[in-house]
Design a protein around this motif. Structure first.
Motif, PDB file in Angstrom:
ATOM      1  N   VAL A 196       0.851  -1.201   0.000  1.00  0.00           N
ATOM      2  CA  VAL A 196       0.000   0.000   0.000  1.00  0.00           C
ATOM      3  C   VAL A 196       0.883   1.245   0.000  1.00  0.00           C
ATOM      4  N   ILE A 197       0.626   2.143  -0.911  1.00  0.00           N
ATOM      5  CA  ILE A 197       1.411   3.368  -1.003  1.00  0.00           C
ATOM      6  C   ILE A 197       1.132   4.236   0.220  1.00  0.00           C
ATOM      7  N   GLY A 198       2.218   4.658   0.873  1.00  0.00           N
ATOM      8  CA  GLY A 198       2.095   5.401   2.112  1.00  0.00           C
ATOM      9  C   GLY A 198       2.132   4.510   3.335  1.00  0.00           C
ATOM     10  N   ASP A 199       2.064   3.189   3.103  1.00  0.00           N
ATOM     11  CA  ASP A 199       2.222   2.187   4.168  1.00  0.00           C
ATOM     12  C   ASP A 199       1.215   2.345   5.303  1.00  0.00           C
ATOM     13  N   ASP A 200      -0.038   2.596   4.934  1.00  0.00           N
ATOM     14  CA  ASP A 200      -1.112   2.568   5.925  1.00  0.00           C
ATOM     15  C   ASP A 200      -1.385   1.099   6.228  1.00  0.00           C
ATOM     16  N   LEU A 201      -0.937   0.625   7.383  1.00  0.00           N
ATOM     17  CA  LEU A 201      -1.018  -0.797   7.702  1.00  0.00           C
ATOM     18  C   LEU A 201      -2.458  -1.261   7.922  1.00  0.00           C
ATOM     19  N   ARG A 202      -3.386  -0.332   8.020  1.00  0.00           N
ATOM     20  CA  ARG A 202      -4.789  -0.707   8.099  1.00  0.00           C
ATOM     21  C   ARG A 202      -5.304  -1.223   6.758  1.00  0.00           C
ATOM     22  N   ALA A 203      -4.573  -0.899   5.691  1.00  0.00           N
ATOM     23  CA  ALA A 203      -5.034  -1.252   4.349  1.00  0.00           C
ATOM     24  C   ALA A 203      -4.337  -2.470   3.767  1.00  0.00           C
ATOM     25  N   VAL A 204      -3.179  -2.855   4.289  1.00  0.00           N
ATOM     26  CA  VAL A 204      -2.470  -4.016   3.751  1.00  0.00           C
ATOM     27  C   VAL A 204      -3.277  -5.274   4.073  1.00  0.00           C
ATOM     28  N   ALA A 205      -3.677  -6.016   3.022  1.00  0.00           N
ATOM     29  CA  ALA A 205      -4.544  -7.195   3.188  1.00  0.00           C
ATOM     30  C   ALA A 205      -5.815  -6.835   3.949  1.00  0.00           C
ATOM     31  N   SER A 206      -6.237  -5.591   3.846  1.00  0.00           N
ATOM     32  CA  SER A 206      -7.429  -5.058   4.539  1.00  0.00           C
ATOM     33  C   SER A 206      -7.286  -5.051   6.054  1.00  0.00           C
ATOM     34  N   GLY A 207      -6.040  -5.008   6.549  1.00  0.00           N
ATOM     35  CA  GLY A 207      -5.788  -4.773   7.967  1.00  0.00           C
ATOM     36  C   GLY A 207      -6.310  -5.796   8.943  1.00  0.00           C
ATOM     37  N   PRO A 208      -5.947  -7.088   8.816  1.00  0.00           N
ATOM     38  CA  PRO A 208      -6.455  -8.075   9.775  1.00  0.00           C
ATOM     39  C   PRO A 208      -5.988  -7.864  11.205  1.00  0.00           C
ATOM     40  N   THR A 209      -4.878  -7.154  11.414  1.00  0.00           N
ATOM     41  CA  THR A 209      -4.384  -6.908  12.774  1.00  0.00           C
ATOM     42  C   THR A 209      -4.374  -5.426  13.111  1.00  0.00           C
ATOM     43  N   ALA A 210      -5.157  -4.643  12.407  1.00  0.00           N
ATOM     44  CA  ALA A 210      -5.183  -3.193  12.631  1.00  0.00           C
ATOM     45  C   ALA A 210      -6.610  -2.719  12.835  1.00  0.00           C
ATOM     46  N   LEU A 211      -6.747  -1.567  13.447  1.00  0.00           N
ATOM     47  CA  LEU A 211      -8.068  -0.963  13.590  1.00  0.00           C
ATOM     48  C   LEU A 211      -8.631  -0.651  12.206  1.00  0.00           C
ATOM     49  N   PRO A 212      -9.939  -0.660  12.034  1.00  0.00           N
ATOM     50  CA  PRO A 212     -10.533  -0.380  10.724  1.00  0.00           C
ATOM     51  C   PRO A 212     -10.148   0.993  10.187  1.00  0.00           C
ATOM     52  N   ILE A 213     -10.134   1.109   8.865  1.00  0.00           N
ATOM     53  CA  ILE A 213      -9.808   2.380   8.214  1.00  0.00           C
ATOM     54  C   ILE A 213     -10.841   3.444   8.568  1.00  0.00           C
ATOM     55  N   GLY A 214     -12.079   3.030   8.650  1.00  0.00           N
ATOM     56  CA  GLY A 214     -13.170   3.947   8.985  1.00  0.00           C
ATOM     57  C   GLY A 214     -14.324   3.170   9.576  1.00  0.00           C
ATOM     58  N   SER A 215     -15.389   3.873   9.858  1.00  0.00           N
ATOM     59  CA  SER A 215     -16.552   3.253  10.494  1.00  0.00           C
ATOM     60  C   SER A 215     -17.422   2.545   9.463  1.00  0.00           C
ATOM     61  N   HIS A 216     -18.393   1.808   9.995  1.00  0.00           N
ATOM     62  CA  HIS A 216     -19.398   1.153   9.169  1.00  0.00           C
ATOM     63  C   HIS A 216     -20.115   2.187   8.294  1.00  0.00           C
ATOM     64  N   ALA A 217     -20.434   3.319   8.892  1.00  0.00           N
ATOM     65  CA  ALA A 217     -21.112   4.383   8.148  1.00  0.00           C
ATOM     66  C   ALA A 217     -20.205   4.962   7.067  1.00  0.00           C
ATOM     67  N   ASP A 218     -18.904   5.044   7.338  1.00  0.00           N
ATOM     68  CA  ASP A 218     -17.958   5.547   6.333  1.00  0.00           C
ATOM     69  C   ASP A 218     -17.942   4.645   5.104  1.00  0.00           C
ATOM     70  N   ALA A 219     -17.986   3.344   5.330  1.00  0.00           N
ATOM     71  CA  ALA A 219     -17.984   2.396   4.217  1.00  0.00           C
ATOM     72  C   ALA A 219     -19.238   2.573   3.363  1.00  0.00           C
ATOM     73  N   ARG A 220     -20.381   2.707   4.016  1.00  0.00           N
ATOM     74  CA  ARG A 220     -21.638   2.917   3.291  1.00  0.00           C
ATOM     75  C   ARG A 220     -21.592   4.224   2.504  1.00  0.00           C
ATOM     76  N   ARG A 221     -21.095   5.280   3.137  1.00  0.00           N
ATOM     77  CA  ARG A 221     -21.029   6.591   2.482  1.00  0.00           C
ATOM     78  C   ARG A 221     -20.111   6.555   1.261  1.00  0.00           C
ATOM     79  N   THR A 222     -19.000   5.842   1.369  1.00  0.00           N
ATOM     80  CA  THR A 222     -18.065   5.734   0.252  1.00  0.00           C
ATOM     81  C   THR A 222     -18.736   5.080  -0.953  1.00  0.00           C
ATOM     82  N   CYS A 223     -19.495   4.028  -0.710  1.00  0.00           N
ATOM     83  CA  CYS A 223     -20.183   3.342  -1.803  1.00  0.00           C
ATOM     84  C   CYS A 223     -21.216   4.247  -2.473  1.00  0.00           C
TER      85      CYS A 223
END
Length: 427
Positions: A196-223
């Motif tokens: 992942v560019i910038g090395d946001d470890l929440r995003a590598v493999a979708s972050g299995p060992t990291a806090l979520p990138i955003g909230s449930h509502a953030d995911a819905r809003r993005t879509c």
């Protein structure tokens, strides 16, 4: 000064790209990091639970097992192209970039292994790119078919990897900290090879060992805001419409970065400097391939041609699908750069390489492509129109016709993409 031929430029570009891949060698990267961050040991009476997911999983696990002490169990999930037997570990393969039934079973095995963890145990996660698709573990109410449909929408949406993974996290039991939730109350440590560019470890493999990138509502809003909401299967929309509080983590992982695109780009730069006046133009080449092609071409306009020059880029672009052809972001980027260079002319000999460090570009066997001033002509001599093929997202066919595909085979690692633009002299 001797003018460099296109043949020698092509060989040099491939050599520079190979150095970038070598710098992301997963075993060597992990070995070096373990000198300062050794594998943690479980408490008395406990065991180590080692789980490796991603394209670099076998190599990372093989190295880790040389350092683990005491009772342990080891599970690997990787792509079939990267499969290799690792003594002392169970090796599973599954689909990428489209999840499959094998991945669903692998996800269940991971959940079962983590759910059996006790407080005195130690979870050790070895994470690399590709892990998101390799271990689908849909939330209740979603089927594997739903997950596949979501993935297809995301891959064709033009969204960057971070926003794609935000959505994936909230439709999965393992992403966005799922390892921690299922592995609690055991402690967790992760060694991560970042794609992942910038090395946001929440995003590598979708972050299995990291806090979520955003909230449930953030995911819905993005879509909704990006126009993909109504393309998602109904079950996914239903889940994202629920009011779900953010997960409370019982434990947090120690996440340790062992390799990245930036590290590989620096290795490419050191290699290029031996022959060329080298410059890292961008370590964050992202966004749509058409915009990235323009950015790359602009960099050539400021270059001088009194000596051979290497312009280097690292990143991960996106492709918005318009046609039914076959290709990948690196192949389409290379073909677009070749088209721009033909329309606007670059003096002297030149070659441009764009490749995925994992050795795979989209659903093709190619890592990317190496194009030059003759690429479009070679395509036309076969009776095909490069512009029409590009419009159909059929870059793989176009570059196969021109003989410009970059074929490396699976590299066993993944730190996104590297681009190399070599400019010969015109004197």
């Amino acid at each position: 000064m001797t003018v460099q031929s296109s043949i020698s430029l092509r060989g040099n570009a491939a050599a520079i790209f190979a150095e970038a891949i070598a710098a992301a060698d997963p075993a060597q990267s992990l070995r070096q990091r373990l000198q300062s961050n050794p594998l943690p040991s479980p408490e008395q009476g406990g065991r180590s639970i080692l789980i490796a997911i991603g394209k670099a999983a076998p190599a990372m696990m093989k190295e880790a097992l040389q350092h683990v002490q005491g009772d342990h169990v080891a599970l690997i999930v990787t792509h079939s192209d990267n499969r290799s037997e690792v003594p002392g570990a169970t090796v599973l393969t599954s689909g990428h970039p489209i999840p499959d039934e094998r991945g669903l079973k692998a996800g269940r095995q991971i959940i079962a292994l983590l759910s059996a963890a006790r407080k005195q145990d130690q979870v050790i996660a070895l994470i690399s790119g590709g892990g998101s698709a390799l271990v689908p573990a849909p939330v209740d109410g979603l089927t594997l078919s739903d997950k596949i449909a979501v993935n297809e929408v995301l891959l064709s949406s033009g969204l960057d990897i971070v926003r794609m993974n935000l959505v994936r996290q909230h439709l999965s039991q393992l992403k966005g900290g799922g390892f921690l939730r299922h592995g609690s109350p055991a402690s967790s440590t992760a060694y991560i090879l970042s794609d992942v560019i910038g090395d946001d470890l929440r995003a590598v493999a979708s972050g299995p060992t990291a806090l979520p990138i955003g909230s449930h509502a953030d995911a819905r809003r993005t879509c909704i805001e990006t126009g993909i909401w109504h393309r998602l299967p109904k079950a996914a929309r239903t889940h994202l419409e629920k009011s779900i509080p953010e997960h409370a983590m019982a434990v947090e992982a120690t996440n340790i970065l062992i390799g990245s695109n930036r590290i590989s780009l620096q290795a490419a730069f050191r290699c290029a400097m031996q022959t060329y006046r080298a410059e890292i133009v961008s370590d964050a080449l992202i966004g749509d391939v058409s915009d990235a092609a323009e950015q790359i071409f602009r960099a050539t306009t400021s270059a001088t041609f009194d000596r051979p020059t290497a312009l280097l880029f690292g990143g991960e672009t996106t492709v918005r699908l318009r046609g039914t052809g076959c290709g990948g972001r690196n192949q389409e980027l290379a073909l677009r750069v070749a088209q721009l260079a033909h329309e606007r002319t670059i003096p002297g000999n030149w070659v441009f390489l764009s490749g995925g460090t994992d050795g795979r570009d989209g659903p093709t066997p190619a890592a990317g492509a190496i194009v030059d001033a003759g690429t479009l002509t070679r395509i036309r001599t076969t009776g095909h129109d490069p512009a029409s093929l590009l419009e159909s997202n059929d870059s793989h066919k176009a570059l196969s016709l021109s003989g410009d595909l970059l074929m490396t085979g699976a590299t066993g690692t993944n730190v996104a993409d590297i681009q190399v633009f070599l400019l010969g002299t015109n004197v």
